[in-house]
Motif scaffolding. Sequence first.
Motif, PDB file in Angstrom:
ATOM      1  N   UNK A 338      62.094 -63.434 -38.666  1.00 33.89           N
ATOM      2  CA  UNK A 338      61.387 -62.740 -37.572  1.00 33.89           C
ATOM      3  C   UNK A 338      59.962 -63.280 -37.446  1.00 33.89           C
ATOM      4  N   UNK A 339      59.349 -63.503 -38.605  1.00 26.97           N
ATOM      5  CA  UNK A 339      57.965 -64.001 -38.619  1.00 26.97           C
ATOM      6  C   UNK A 339      57.868 -65.379 -37.955  1.00 26.97           C
ATOM      7  N   UNK A 340      58.913 -66.165 -38.115  1.00 26.36           N
ATOM      8  CA  UNK A 340      58.891 -67.527 -37.561  1.00 26.36           C
ATOM      9  C   UNK A 340      59.337 -67.585 -36.094  1.00 26.36           C
ATOM     10  N   UNK A 341      59.914 -66.507 -35.588  1.00 25.62           N
ATOM     11  CA  UNK A 341      60.417 -66.539 -34.206  1.00 25.62           C
ATOM     12  C   UNK A 341      59.274 -66.354 -33.211  1.00 25.62           C
ATOM     13  N   UNK A 342      59.241 -67.180 -32.153  1.00 23.80           N
ATOM     14  CA  UNK A 342      58.158 -67.029 -31.176  1.00 23.80           C
ATOM     15  C   UNK A 342      58.225 -65.707 -30.420  1.00 23.80           C
ATOM     16  N   UNK A 343      59.431 -65.181 -30.224  1.00 23.86           N
ATOM     17  CA  UNK A 343      59.597 -63.924 -29.491  1.00 23.86           C
ATOM     18  C   UNK A 343      60.916 -63.281 -29.907  1.00 23.86           C
ATOM     19  N   UNK A 344      61.003 -61.971 -29.710  1.00 21.70           N
ATOM     20  CA  UNK A 344      62.254 -61.267 -29.995  1.00 21.70           C
ATOM     21  C   UNK A 344      63.094 -61.108 -28.726  1.00 21.70           C
ATOM     22  N   UNK A 345      62.587 -61.581 -27.605  1.00 24.02           N
ATOM     23  CA  UNK A 345      63.298 -61.409 -26.334  1.00 24.02           C
ATOM     24  C   UNK A 345      64.429 -62.431 -26.205  1.00 24.02           C
ATOM     25  N   UNK A 346      65.509 -62.014 -25.541  1.00 21.43           N
ATOM     26  CA  UNK A 346      66.662 -62.902 -25.346  1.00 21.43           C
ATOM     27  C   UNK A 346      66.213 -64.204 -24.700  1.00 21.43           C
ATOM     28  N   UNK A 347      66.705 -65.318 -25.242  1.00 23.51           N
ATOM     29  CA  UNK A 347      66.406 -66.621 -24.661  1.00 23.51           C
ATOM     30  C   UNK A 347      65.064 -67.206 -25.070  1.00 23.51           C
ATOM     31  N   UNK A 348      64.239 -66.418 -25.744  1.00 20.09           N
ATOM     32  CA  UNK A 348      62.896 -66.905 -26.100  1.00 20.09           C
ATOM     33  C   UNK A 348      62.679 -66.891 -27.609  1.00 20.09           C
ATOM     34  N   UNK A 349      63.789 -66.921 -28.341  1.00 22.72           N
ATOM     35  CA  UNK A 349      63.719 -66.688 -29.786  1.00 22.72           C
ATOM     36  C   UNK A 349      63.431 -67.950 -30.584  1.00 22.72           C
ATOM     37  N   UNK A 350      63.374 -69.093 -29.879  1.00 21.69           N
ATOM     38  CA  UNK A 350      63.157 -70.348 -30.603  1.00 21.69           C
ATOM     39  C   UNK A 350      64.441 -70.835 -31.261  1.00 21.69           C
ATOM     40  N   UNK A 351      65.566 -70.364 -30.793  1.00 24.02           N
ATOM     41  CA  UNK A 351      66.859 -70.765 -31.336  1.00 24.02           C
ATOM     42  C   UNK A 351      67.944 -69.936 -30.675  1.00 24.02           C
TER      43      UNK A 351
END
Length: 364
Positions: A338-351
Motif C-alpha cells: 500500500x505504501x508503494x502504491x501511487x493511489x488506491x483508486x482503480x486503474x491508478x494503482x501502479x500495477x
Amino acid sequence: MTKIAIIGGDGTGPEVAAEAVKVLKKVEKKFDLKFEFTHLDFGGDRYLKTGATISDEEVEGLRRYDAILLGAIGHPEVKPGILEKGILLKIRFQLDQYINLRPIKLYENVETPLKDKGPEDIDYIVVRENTGGIYTGVGGISMKGTPNEVAVQSMVYSRFQVERAVRYAFEVAMKRHANSAWRGLSEDDLDKGYIGQVTLCGKTNVLTFVFDLWERTFYEVAKEFPKIKPAYSHVDATCMWMVKNPEWFDVIVTTNMFGDIITDLGAITQGGMGIASGGNINPTGVSMFEPIGGSAPKYTGKGVINPMACIGAAQMMMDSLGYSNAAEAIENAMKQVIKEMPSQAAGKMGGSTTEIGDRVVSLI
Ligand code: IPM
Ligand code: MN
C-alpha cells in the motif's frame, strides 16, 4: 483442515477474490496450515440463467465451512434489491452474522480527503449491528400505484439483538487495548482506569423508542466493562466528527442502517472502497468476510480493480479463525505494498489487479 467457501459473486468480485485466495495459499504454505477452498457460484450470472438467488438449503450448506470469503454482490442487469436481499442479506441473517465489523484505518502513504489528518488520526472500528433494524423491519406497500399509496418500513430491534451487539463492541475495545491504552484518552480518563472507549452512535433526540432501548442497554452493558469509557454521539454529529475529528473515535457501535451509511463515509477517509474491508461475524458460527465496496461493474474484466480490500478481508478472516501469525503477515505485506502504491483508486494503482496481489504474496 480449514474449509473456506469462496463466493466470487458479481462484477469485479471474482477478480479480487482470486487475489485474496492467492494470498491465503501463501500463508497456508508459510505457516503450515491446511485450507480447502470451495468455489460457489451464487450471484447475478447464475440468477440470470436460472432465476435462483440462494435457497434456504444452500445457505444451510454454508454451515459446513469454517469461513466464507465474498467478492461482491450486485449485477447491472438485475433490478436492485433482488441479489442484495436474496443473497447477501439472506446469508447474513440466516447464518446469524449479527456483527458487521468494519475497521476504518488509514495506512501510511494513503491519500485521505481529510485535510491535515494522518494514520495516527484515522484508526477506529465500527461495530455495525447486522441482523436487525430497518433492514429486516416489518413493512409493505398498500394501494400501490394509486394516489393514496402508503409505504412502511419499520426499524425493529429486540433487546436481545441490541445487547449482543453492544456487548461485542465492548469486547472489541477490551481486545484492542489489552496491551496499550487508546491514545485518545485524557489524563483524567487514564486516572479513572480507562483503556479504551466505545461510542454509541444513535438518534436519541428523535427516534425515542428504538434509541431509548439502545441507550439504556448500552449504559447497562458498559457497567460490565469498567475499563472502557462509554460515550454517545448522534448519527448526524458522528458524520461531522468522522470528518473533522476522526481521532475522537476508538470503537463505534451502531444500528444496521446507520452503520451502513457511516462506514461508506469512513471508507472514503481511509482511502476509498479499494481498501475498505469488513467481516460479517457470527462469534459462535460461520463468518463471512468481504470488501465493503460493491461489484464495480464498469471495471469488470479489465484487471484494474484494487484487490486490497478483499485481501484485507482475508486478513480479517485469518484473525477471526485464530491464525494470528497469518493475519499479521498479511497485514505487514499489505502495509508495504500500500505504501508503494501511487493511489488506491482503480486503474491508478501502479500495477494491475494481479500484479498488486502478486506483490503482497511475494512479501509474505
Ligand atoms: C454493505 C452494502 C449492503 C448493505 C447492500 C449491498 C445490501 O451496502 O455491505 O454495506 O446495505 O449492507
Ligand atoms: Mn453499504
